[in-house]
Scaffold this motif. Structure first.
Motif, short mmCIF file in Angstrom:
data_model
loop_
_atom_site.label_atom_id
_atom_site.label_comp_id
_atom_site.label_asym_id
_atom_site.label_seq_id
_atom_site.Cartn_x
_atom_site.Cartn_y
_atom_site.Cartn_z
N SER A 22 0.83 -1.21 0.00
CA SER A 22 0.00 0.00 0.00
C SER A 22 0.86 1.25 0.00
N GLU A 37 -7.76 -10.43 9.88
CA GLU A 37 -8.20 -9.65 8.71
C GLU A 37 -8.27 -8.16 9.05
N ALA A 92 -6.03 -5.12 7.39
CA ALA A 92 -6.69 -3.94 6.83
C ALA A 92 -6.15 -2.66 7.47
N VAL A 135 -2.93 -1.67 5.98
CA VAL A 135 -3.11 -0.98 4.69
C VAL A 135 -3.37 0.51 4.95
#
Length: 570
Positions: free
Chosen positions: A70, A112, A116, A119
């Motif tokens: 990212s 998860e 995230a 990111v």
């Protein structure tokens, strides 16, 4: 209003330098520290995080790859946002977003959500970091510029040395019961200080002729990167289905479309994300190839080495962090040694690559000689040598590549080169992590075969022979293999449950039961450590091959950054 140290006044005098420039520099350096720490802390913390949050082996890879991928995408356009909307404004937005991302990481209740949040950190970090360069160039007069940029070296060095140690210490200390979450919570005071101090002391700054944003280019670059990283990380866990190879093939197609689009945009008079003329320069293209291979090897290796020391050898997080300190210290020493040797240009880079290759072989020899009882002290000479080589290699790297770039290409070249560094990091984590986890099952099973004679001897000593002995030996091999390849480390494989039942059934007395359990546990532990060792040694050979590719690719670079250096070298 643009703050500058060289803008002429109406009287013909130069404008005075920005009053708070040194305070502003430390604010910019604080942002660099946050990024440098967060780029490395999950390499140390990932085994602990996985134990608490669960998730497969791919989770460990995504903790690093999600951040660097990212950031790679964001860095290409992050500088332009500052040129258009103001560098101070975008720095503050980036610092605030990075701080929020750090808080989200600390609060994550599942793998998860943590990935995230990583990111989010990477994207806002890519907005924050590029603004510092432009502000420094405008705040400082030429005579102070070198001193200002010179501050980055010690800060980067201290961060690279202290980052793994700090992460290990915070996790081991378990302050307020936070465990690994403290490695992200520590960003909160740093980030908030950067925001509030930035509001007061950073100058207003923006480009008088900013380039337009290339949203389509960003989208294509993001998609191409994801199409190669995702199947590398997830493909192994699904036994390499057809879609994984199709995605990797599609990434090549999307990269080609990206190149075509950028060329078309440039011919039409637009502002492409990457100036196509850069790829007609051998030094720049060679630098991208060299950097991609090199950073893939190094960042991938650091992840795998930390997994080996913590999961394989059973080091604590602090001990694992301290084990990497010689590498980081060597890199700082290498940078220092390289400064008076810059005139040797490409030869210095090649010398550093050779030294790294020797150091990597020395790590391999150390592991072979010391075996599963290897200590951090035994690894110090090899890791220190490898780190010195890395410092020698990196010292002239960016200067050689960027020296041949035209003035109007500098911004695009710097952003692309830094983005490729981050993309290489994500690729290395995905590639070497996947190879390492793919080797573990076979390595542990082979090691179990090696310890079988000792296990049989120990079992025979307590009158466990024949079929019961064969069941225990076969069960031990299956158990350690299944544990090594398990997607969920908290779940006990069925083979291990059967082994435990077979061991109890073979016991003829409480004393023999204890002896059987001890023999099986010892064999299993030794098999696990040796299996991790086999996988680690294979990775070292892969790193050697990548360093050889780095050495060969470096021949694409010019011998010296500037013509004058060639004369000085003679």
């Amino acid at each position: 209003m643009t703050t500058t140290g060289t803008a002429p006044l109406g009287t013909g005098q130069e404008a005075p330098p920005y009053r708070w420039r040194w305070v502003a520099l430390f604010i910019i350096l604080a942002a660099e520290v946050m990024d440098l720490l967060d780029a490395v802390v999950t390499n140390i913390a990932s085994p602990t995080i996985r134990v608490e949050l669960g998730g497969s082996a791919a989770t460990i890879q995504w903790l690093g790859a999600a951040y660097t991928l990212s950031m790679a995408v964001g860095l290409i356009t992050g500088g332009r946002l500052g040129d258009i909307f103001g560098r101070k404004r975008m720095f503050l937005i980036g610092a605030a977003g990075f701080t929020v991302g750090s808080l989200l990481c600390a609060l994550a209740q599942g793998p998860e959500l943590l990935v995230a949040a990583r990111v989010v950190q990477g994207l806002f970090g890519a907005v924050m970091l590029p603004q510092g360069l432009g502000m420094i160039k405008e705040m400082f007069p030429p005579k102070e510029m070198q001193a200002a940029f010179g501050m980055f070296g010690p800060v980067m060095g201290l961060s690279s040395v202290g980052g793994p140690i700090l992460a290990g210490w915070l996790i081991d200390a378990d302050y307020f019961g936070t465990g690994w979450r403290m490695i992200f919570l520590i960003n909160l005071p740093l980030g908030l200080a950067a925001v509030f101090a930035g509001l007061r002391y950073l100058p207003e700054s923006r480009s008088p002729h900013p380039l337009k944003l290339d949203f389509v280019g960003v989208l294509l670059a993001s998609l191409a990167g994801l199409l190669i990283i995702f199947p590398l990380v997830q493909g192994r866990e699904h036994d390499w289905p057809l879609w994984s190879f199709l995605m990797m093939g599609a990434s090549v197609v999307v990269f080609a479309i990206f190149g075509w689009f950028e060329s078309r945009k440039n011919r039409a008079g637009g502002d492409p994300l990457v100036v196509p003329s850069l790829f007609r320069k051998r030094a720049f293209t060679g630098g991208l190839i060299t950097g991609l291979v090199f950073f893939s090897a190094m960042i991938g290796f650091t992840l795998v080495f930390n997994l080996y020391t913590q999961i394989g050898l059973g080091y604590s997080t602090l001990k694992a962090g301290l084990s990497m300190a010689p590498w980081s210290l060597g890199m700082v020493l290498g940078f220092g040694i390289a400064q008076p040797l810059q005139k040797y240009g490409r030869k210095l880079l090649h010398g550093g690559t050779i030294l790294m290759g020797v150091g990597t072989l020395a790590i391999l020899v150390t592991l072979n000689l010391a075996g599963i009882g290897v200590t951090p002290w035994q690894l110090v000479p090899a890791l220190l040598l490898t780190g010195v080589g890395m410092g020698l290699l990196m010292a002239p790297f960016f200067d050689i590549i960027l020296a041949g770039v035209e003035d109007h290409e500098t911004g695009s070249a710097s952003g692309t080169l830094t983005a490729v560094q981050q993309l290489g990091s994500a690729f290395g984590v995905a590639l070497l992590g996947t190879v390492f986890f793919g080797l573990l099952g076979g390595g542990v099973a082979t090691a179990a075969d090696d310890v079988t004679p000792k296990l049989r001897s120990d079992l025979a000593a307590v009158q466990v022979t024949g079929a019961p002995q064969d069941q225990i030996v076969t069960g031990m091999r299956a158990c350690v293999h299944d544990r090594a390849v398990a997607k969920d480390p908290a779940e006990v494989p069925a083979s291990c449950t059967r082994l435990e039942a077979d061991a109890r059934a073979a016991a003829t007395s409480p004393e023999s039961g204890v002896a059987i359990q001890k023999a099986v546990a010892t064999a299993g532990t030794q098999s696990g450590k040796e299996g991790f060792g086999h996988a680690m040694k294979t990775i070292l050979w892969v790193v050697e091959a990548m360093l050889l590719l780095t050495f060969l690719a470096a021949f694409l670079l010019p011998k010296h950054a500037r013509e004058g250096e060639a004369a000085g070298a003679h």
